[in-house]
Write a protein that holds these residues in place. Structure first.
Motif, PDB file in Angstrom:
ATOM      1  N   UNK A 153       0.847  -1.192   0.000  1.00  7.93           N
ATOM      2  CA  UNK A 153       0.000   0.000   0.000  1.00  7.93           C
ATOM      3  C   UNK A 153       0.883   1.243   0.000  1.00  7.93           C
ATOM      4  N   UNK A 154       0.299   2.331  -0.388  1.00 12.14           N
ATOM      5  CA  UNK A 154       1.043   3.596  -0.437  1.00 12.14           C
ATOM      6  C   UNK A 154       0.430   4.582   0.545  1.00 12.14           C
ATOM      7  N   UNK A 155       1.159   4.883   1.589  1.00 13.34           N
ATOM      8  CA  UNK A 155       0.743   5.900   2.547  1.00 13.34           C
ATOM      9  C   UNK A 155       1.937   6.803   2.830  1.00 13.34           C
ATOM     10  N   UNK A 156       1.678   8.024   3.222  1.00 11.79           N
ATOM     11  CA  UNK A 156       2.763   8.974   3.460  1.00 11.79           C
ATOM     12  C   UNK A 156       3.461   8.646   4.773  1.00 11.79           C
ATOM     13  N   UNK A 157       4.778   8.561   4.729  1.00 10.37           N
ATOM     14  CA  UNK A 157       5.551   8.268   5.935  1.00 10.37           C
ATOM     15  C   UNK A 157       6.605   9.334   6.223  1.00 10.37           C
ATOM     16  N   UNK A 158       6.778  10.271   5.319  1.00 14.12           N
ATOM     17  CA  UNK A 158       7.814  11.268   5.527  1.00 14.12           C
ATOM     18  C   UNK A 158       9.197  10.720   5.204  1.00 14.12           C
ATOM     19  N   UNK A 159      10.199  11.450   5.567  1.00  4.24           N
ATOM     20  CA  UNK A 159      11.577  11.054   5.289  1.00  4.24           C
ATOM     21  C   UNK A 159      12.098  10.117   6.373  1.00  4.24           C
ATOM     22  N   UNK A 160      12.644   8.986   5.972  1.00  3.49           N
ATOM     23  CA  UNK A 160      13.286   8.065   6.904  1.00  3.49           C
ATOM     24  C   UNK A 160      14.711   7.829   6.440  1.00  3.49           C
ATOM     25  N   UNK A 161      15.631   7.696   7.398  1.00  2.00           N
ATOM     26  CA  UNK A 161      17.047   7.579   7.073  1.00  2.00           C
ATOM     27  C   UNK A 161      17.645   6.231   7.456  1.00  2.00           C
ATOM     28  N   UNK A 255      -1.447  -5.040  -4.703  1.00  2.00           N
ATOM     29  CA  UNK A 255      -1.491  -3.584  -4.611  1.00  2.00           C
ATOM     30  C   UNK A 255      -2.938  -3.155  -4.387  1.00  2.00           C
ATOM     31  N   UNK A 256      -3.281  -2.940  -3.140  1.00  8.90           N
ATOM     32  CA  UNK A 256      -4.623  -2.497  -2.767  1.00  8.90           C
ATOM     33  C   UNK A 256      -4.480  -1.265  -1.882  1.00  8.90           C
ATOM     34  N   UNK A 257      -5.135  -0.214  -2.250  1.00  5.53           N
ATOM     35  CA  UNK A 257      -4.985   1.053  -1.553  1.00  5.53           C
ATOM     36  C   UNK A 257      -5.469   0.952  -0.111  1.00  5.53           C
TER      37      UNK A 257
END
Length: 357
Positions: A153-161, A255-257
């Motif tokens: 799925x595609x969700x916003x996670x921001x920047x990860x390092x 791929x399911x939203x």
């Protein structure tokens, strides 16, 4: 007008007689033991047994017990009850050890309830999937493992390092009983093959084939014409042709939203799954009137999918908020089905244990 109304055809859906669906409030360990040894056992067996179990146990520490709830324009935090706090302590009090003990006991009981041609899907993520896989191997046998499905799925996670963004959960799929019937090259076109249960966890592969492939396939048409030319007068088993051409209906990456935070279908559960995910599992794995169970029911997505697709169901949860939410949701589904002229089943709410105390 009144006289005309008396003779209008009632096109609303009807309540089906026979099996009554069951929503049970309580500790699923006790509920599973009661279903296994109590009077409902015979009733379940008369329905052909449980054909599919889907569970989404609490793998995100605390997420299933504390949640935000919106009422009108206001928002508040639903704190866990004393009962839920005890369950949380039993599940995570000793870390992985207590989680493994909890899930092992419950999966063992579920296996005893499952029909001989049934399937179980266990939903987990990176926190516990390695533990759950070993437990399932132990209970169902390594030979009955079928898939590790990645729900992407595609969700916003921001920047990860420090790691790649974690954008998938895992569905571990096992069957109960003997290995699958395997199609052989020589019997692809035999008329006496029963394809309704030939591989048991994909009994309706054509139902979800369109998720990955178009419903009409030029190669399919070419293959049919070639067969008919070479074998005049001999009927073709189209299910066998589809198997030969495409193999599995969908692959092991789905791929399911995921549900958007502002989606109108959200019911206050941060772990609520999209309807499309459960409906794909139910459509592919079961047939109409099969019995489905979910013993970590949450917001009731499994039960709603089962009802919409004409399956029977059993659901349970420890949280009273879950039972109230699911009850309201299922009444809504029944009304939608009735309005659309589709039949539905009654359900009853049961409880096991004196939790009010």
């Amino acid at each position: 007008k009144l006289q005309q109304a008396l003779f209008d055809v009632d096109t609303r859906g009807r309540q089906l007689k026979g099996w009554t669906n069951k929503l049970i409030w309580g500790d699923n360990k006790l509920i599973l033991s009661s279903l296994k040894n109590g009077p409902l056992r015979q009733e379940i067996q008369e329905q052909g047994g449980i054909k599919l179990i889907y569970i989404d146990p609490p793998f995100d520490v605390g997420a299933d017990f504390s949640m935000k709830i919106e009422i009108g324009d206001e928002e508040f935090i639903k704190e866990p009850s004393v009962l839920e706090r005890i369950a949380y302590s039993d599940t995570w009090g000793k870390g992985a050890d207590s989680f493994i003990a909890m899930i092992y006991e419950r999966l063992s009981l579920m296996a005893d309830l499952m029909a001989s041609d049934s399937t179980i899907y266990v939903h987990c993520d990176w926190r516990v999937n390695s533990y759950v896989r070993l437990v399932l191997d132990e209970i169902f046998g390594k030979e009955n493992f079928r898939n590790e499905i990645a729900w992407h799925y595609r969700t916003y996670q921001g920047q990860v390092k420090n790691y790649y963004p974690r954008k998938h959960d895992t569905l571990l799929v096992y069957v109960k009983g003997e290995p699958f019937f395997e199609l052989q090259k020589d019997n692809l076109f035999e008329d006496n093959i029963d394809f309704t249960r030939w591989n048991r966890f994909l009994v309706n592969q054509n139902e979800i084939r369109g998720d990955n492939y178009p419903k009409t396939d030029s190669r399919f048409d070419v293959f049919i014409k070639k067969w008919q030319k070479e074998n005049p007068g001999k009927p073709v088993n189209k299910d066998a042709v589809l198997y030969k051409l495409e193999g599995m209906t969908v692959d092991s990456v789905w791929d399911i939203k995921a549900l958007d935070p502002k989606d109108m279908r959200r019911l206050g559960y941060p772990t609520q799954k999209p309807d499309e995910l459960l409906e794909r599992i139910i459509k592919a794995t079961t047939q109409e009137n099969d019995l489905i169970a979910d013993f970590f029911v949450g917001s009731g997505t499994t039960l709603a999918g089962a009802e919409k697709l004409g399956r029977k169901w059993i659901g349970s949860d420890l949280g009273k908020f879950s039972i109230h939410t699911t009850r309201k949701r299922m009444i809504g589904v029944q009304r939608e089905l009735a309005k659309a002229g589709k039949d539905f089943r009654a359900f009853e709410i049961l409880n096991l244990g004196k939790y009010e105390r």
